[in-house]
Write an enzyme that holds these catalytic residues in place. Structure first.
Site, mmCIF file in Angstrom:
data_model
loop_
_atom_site.group_PDB
_atom_site.id
_atom_site.type_symbol
_atom_site.label_atom_id
_atom_site.label_comp_id
_atom_site.label_asym_id
_atom_site.label_seq_id
_atom_site.Cartn_x
_atom_site.Cartn_y
_atom_site.Cartn_z
ATOM 1 N N GLY A 65 -28.631 -22.372 -16.232
ATOM 2 C CA GLY A 65 -28.144 -20.974 -17.164
ATOM 3 C C GLY A 65 -26.218 -21.240 -17.624
ATOM 4 O O GLY A 65 -26.722 -22.832 -18.130
ATOM 5 N N SER A 66 -25.815 -20.157 -17.561
ATOM 6 C CA SER A 66 -24.204 -20.621 -17.686
ATOM 7 C C SER A 66 -23.722 -22.110 -18.175
ATOM 8 O O SER A 66 -23.028 -22.240 -18.107
ATOM 9 C CB SER A 66 -23.923 -19.047 -18.030
ATOM 10 O OG SER A 66 -24.662 -18.261 -18.971
ATOM 11 N N THR A 67 -24.014 -22.522 -16.752
ATOM 12 C CA THR A 67 -23.377 -23.491 -16.815
ATOM 13 C C THR A 67 -23.265 -25.026 -17.724
ATOM 14 O O THR A 67 -22.410 -25.562 -17.788
ATOM 15 C CB THR A 67 -23.677 -24.087 -15.011
ATOM 16 O OG1 THR A 67 -25.324 -24.086 -15.386
ATOM 17 C CG2 THR A 67 -23.534 -23.559 -13.695
ATOM 18 N N PHE A 68 -24.341 -24.524 -18.777
ATOM 19 C CA PHE A 68 -24.465 -26.097 -19.336
ATOM 20 C C PHE A 68 -23.683 -25.505 -20.950
ATOM 21 O O PHE A 68 -23.775 -26.008 -21.169
ATOM 22 C CB PHE A 68 -26.281 -25.106 -19.305
ATOM 23 C CG PHE A 68 -26.711 -26.481 -21.113
ATOM 24 C CD1 PHE A 68 -26.832 -28.025 -20.421
ATOM 25 C CD2 PHE A 68 -26.970 -25.823 -21.498
ATOM 26 C CE1 PHE A 68 -27.977 -28.727 -20.614
ATOM 27 C CE2 PHE A 68 -28.373 -26.959 -23.111
ATOM 28 C CZ PHE A 68 -28.168 -28.304 -22.026
ATOM 29 N N LYS A 69 -23.173 -24.590 -21.066
ATOM 30 C CA LYS A 69 -22.836 -23.442 -22.123
ATOM 31 C C LYS A 69 -22.163 -24.425 -22.685
ATOM 32 O O LYS A 69 -21.568 -24.390 -23.862
ATOM 33 C CB LYS A 69 -22.396 -22.156 -21.657
ATOM 34 C CG LYS A 69 -23.519 -20.875 -21.987
ATOM 35 C CD LYS A 69 -22.940 -20.092 -21.527
ATOM 36 C CE LYS A 69 -23.962 -18.423 -22.072
ATOM 37 N NZ LYS A 69 -23.862 -17.891 -21.885
#
Length: 337
Positions: A65-69
Site C-alpha cells: 500500500g502507501s508505505t511504498f510511496k
C-alpha cells in the site's frame, strides 16, 4: 479490539540492524510441542485461518500500500520531477475510459510531492508513474530491498514480489499494461512485501542510504566465550542527499500536520517520521493496515513497522499500536534518545 487483530510488529535499531522486538500474532505456546501433541490439537493449529504457524514478520507477503510511496517518489525524483511541481487532483486520473480514483471524494486540489505523501494522494502517483514508466520504480524499489531477502538470521524468510513485464509474462503469460504501472506506484497490483522488508527499507531511509543486515541473535558462544554480532553493512543506496531530505521532511509532516494520516503518533518532545498504508487485498473485507517509520527523525535510532491483517485504515488502526510501542520505549529508554 486490538487483541483480536492478526499481524506483525517489528522494531529495529536503525544504525545496527539489531531487532529489539519482533512479534507475529497469533502465536502458540511452545509447550504445546514440548511433548506429544494430540491429533485434535495439531489439526486445530494447522487449520486455524489466522495461520499461527506462519511467521508473518518474515514469511507473510502483503501488498505494501502507501508505505511504498516514498520509494515511488524517489523514482520520480530520479526521473527529474521537481518536488515542488504541482498537479491538480480532481479526484481521479483517467486514461481513455479507465479511471483510477483518489480516496478523497472530489480530490485534494493542487498537490506537490510533500502533500502527496502527507495526504496520501493517489492521483499524484498515478499521473507521474504513467508519465515516467515502471522502470524507475522497479530500480529504486530493488535498491531499497524489495523483491529480495534481507538475510535476517531467522529461517523461513520470503522475498515477496517486485513485478516486471518479464515476471508477468512468465507468471501469467500476459503483457504489461499502464494500469500495472499505476497500481504498482501506490504499492498495489502485483507488489508483495514482508514486514521485515518494509522495516529494512525504512531503515535505509532513516540512515540516508546505508543498509544494515537485520539480526535477532546478539551473540554466539564458543568455548565459553561470547562473540557479539557486529553490525554488517549490506550495501549503500546511492541517491542524492536532497532526496532523503525531501522524504524525511514529508514523513515528519505525515505525523505533525493537521491533514497528515498518522497524527496518532504525535509525541511531545519527540519528532517521528512515518507513513501509513491501507492495502487492498482479496482475502479480507477491509484493507490491511500498515504504519512504518523511525525516530528521532533527524538522527534516527529506532525503526518500526506495524501490519494488521484486514484491520482497516493504517493511520487510524495501526498508528495507535505503534504509539503504544513508542510510549513504552520512551518509558524505558527515553533518556538515551
Amino acid at each position: 479490539k486490538e487483541e483480536n487483530y492478526t499481524g506483525a510488529f517489528i522494531a529495529m535499531e536503525a544504525k545496527t540492524g539489531k531487532i529489539i522486538t519482533m512479534v507475529s500474532y497469533p502465536n502458540y505456546s511452545l509447550s504445546t510441542f514440548s511433548s506429544q501433541i494430540s491429533y485434535d490439537e495439531w489439526n486445530k493449529i494447522l487449520h486455524d485461518p489466522r495461520r499461527p504457524l506462519n511467521n508473518k514478520t518474515i514469511s507473510g507477503e502483503y501488498p505494501p500500500g502507501s508505505t511504498f510511496k516514498p520509494f515511488t517518489s524517489f523514482a520520480f525524483l530520479e526521473s527529474g520531477l521537481d518536488p515542488k511541481m504541482q498537479m491538480f487532483d480532481n479526484g481521479y486520473y483517467q486514461i481513455g475510459k479507465w479511471k483510477w480514483r483518489a480516496w478523497k471524494r472530489g480530490g485534494h486540489g493542487y498537490v506537490d510531492m510533500k502533500k502527496a505523501i502527507v495526504e496520501s494522494v493517489n492521483p499524484y502517483f498515478y499521473k507521474y508513474s504513467d508519465e515516467y514508466g515502471y522502470e524507475g520504480i522497479v530500480k529504486v524499489a530493488k535498491d531499497f530491498g524489495f523483491g529480495q531477502e534481507t538475510g535476517i538470521d531467522v529461517s523461513g524468510e520470503k522475498k515477496g514480489i517486485l513485478p516486471t513485464p518479464e515476471w508477468k509474462k512468465k507468471t501469467y503469460n500476459q503483457g504489461w499494461f499502464k494500469g500495472d504501472t499505476i497500481n504498482m506506484s501506490i504499492g498495489q497490483g502485483y507488489v508483495l512485501t514482508s514486514p521485515i522488508q518494509i522495516a529494512e527499507a525504512y531503515a535505509i531511509l532513516a540512515n540516508r542510504g546505508v543498509a544494515y543486515k537485520p539480526h535477532v541473535v546478539d551473540y554466539l558462544e564458543r568455548d565459553g566465550k561470547k562473540e557479539y554480532i557486529k553490525p554488517e553493512v549490506l550495501h549503500r543506496v546511492n541517491y542524492p542527499a536532497s532526496y532523503y531530505k525531501v522524504m524525511n521532511d514529508a514523513l515528519i509532516s505525515v505525523v505533525n500536520l493537521k491533514d497528515g494520516t498518522v497524527k496518532a503518533l504525535r509525541t511531545p518532545g519527540l519528532e517521528i517520521a512515518a507513513k501509513s498504508g491501507s492495502a487492498q487485498n482479496s482475502r479480507y473485507e477491509n484493507t490491511h493496515a500498515w504504519v512504518a517509520g523511525y525516530f528521532p527523525a533527524e538522527n534516527p535510532k529506532i525503526v518500526f513497522t506495524v501490519l494488521l491483517e484486514g484491520a482497516g485504515g493504517g493511520g487510524s488502526v495501526a498508528g495507535p499500536v505503534a504509539k503504544k510501542f513508542i510510549d513504552k520505549y520512551l518509558e524505558y529508554y527515553g533518556k538515551e534518545i
